[in-house]
Design a protein around this motif. Structure first.
Motif, PDB file in Angstrom:
ATOM      1  N   GLU A 269       0.833  -1.208   0.000  1.00 39.29           N
ATOM      2  CA  GLU A 269       0.000   0.000   0.000  1.00 39.29           C
ATOM      3  C   GLU A 269       0.867   1.256   0.000  1.00 39.29           C
ATOM      4  O   GLU A 269       0.562   2.230  -0.693  1.00 39.29           O
ATOM      5  CB  GLU A 269      -0.928   0.002   1.212  1.00 39.29           C
TER       6      GLU A 269
ATOM      7  N   ASN B 114       0.935   8.689  -4.231  1.00 41.53           N
ATOM      8  CA  ASN B 114       0.192   9.537  -3.298  1.00 41.53           C
ATOM      9  C   ASN B 114      -0.982  10.211  -3.987  1.00 41.53           C
ATOM     10  O   ASN B 114      -0.906  10.572  -5.158  1.00 41.53           O
ATOM     11  CB  ASN B 114       1.105  10.616  -2.709  1.00 41.53           C
TER      12      ASN B 114
ATOM     13  N   LYS C 147      -3.825   7.451  -0.911  1.00 38.28           N
ATOM     14  CA  LYS C 147      -3.067   6.869  -2.013  1.00 38.28           C
ATOM     15  C   LYS C 147      -4.006   6.751  -3.202  1.00 38.28           C
ATOM     16  O   LYS C 147      -5.217   6.938  -3.091  1.00 38.28           O
ATOM     17  CB  LYS C 147      -2.539   5.478  -1.620  1.00 38.28           C
TER      18      LYS C 147
ATOM     19  N   HIS D  90       3.304   9.017   5.851  1.00 39.87           N
ATOM     20  CA  HIS D  90       2.015   8.514   5.407  1.00 39.87           C
ATOM     21  C   HIS D  90       0.945   9.546   5.769  1.00 39.87           C
ATOM     22  O   HIS D  90       0.925  10.051   6.890  1.00 39.87           O
ATOM     23  CB  HIS D  90       1.707   7.175   6.082  1.00 39.87           C
TER      24      HIS D  90
END
Length: 155
Positions: free
Chosen positions: A35, A40, A97, A128
């Protein structure tokens, strides 16, 4: 500006939630390597802020200031206003994402009306971006982006 009493009460509430899960404490994967390698989602990075009685979303731990070692406690405080309540079923956590990844089911065991308290989260090294959405009992919505930077993955 929040009072000292409300800050202490909120931190105590997060500690109670977090300590309540210690009996079954084991590190769990929040974001997989696969993942994290996805591109992004930069759409809508800018957030519009205004004066509102919508719920407050506060990133308590590990914090936005520095990279953290993995696993780490993930604590997000949800605070309603004006006598409203937070319904845990309204909370959504999305990993930004392409395509977006819904992390809500992974966090559901750690979700309560006062927030999210995952004792040991595992994510790959890097930064993240998570989007947290919540609606209170009066229908007011809030959204916040949380940036989690992991220094290194577990061995």
């Amino acid at each position: 500006m929040p009072s000292l009493v409300s800050i202490v009460a909120s931190l105590f509430g997060a500690l109670v939630i977090w300590s309540g899960t210690l009996g079954t404490c084991r590190a769990e994967v929040l974001i997989t390597e696969q993942e994290a390698r996805l591109p992004n989602d930069l759409q809508g990075e800018a957030e519009v802020r205004s004066i509102t009685r919508a719920p407050t979303i506060a990133f308590v731990a590990p914090g936005n200031t520095a990279a953290t070692q993995v696993p780490f406690p993930l604590v997000i405080r949800l605070s309603p206003h004006g006598g409203a309540r937070i319904d845990p079923a309204s909370v959504r956590v999305t990993y930004l994402k392409l395509p977006n990844i819904d992390l809500t089911d992974r966090l559901r065991p750690y979700l309560s009306p006062t927030g999210i308290a995952m004792p040991e989260a595992i994510v790959p090294a890097g930064t993240h971006v998570l989007k947290v959405d919540v609606t209170d009992s009066d229908g007011r919505r809030a959204s916040a982006r949380i940036y989690v930077t992991a220094e290194s993955s577990p061995k």
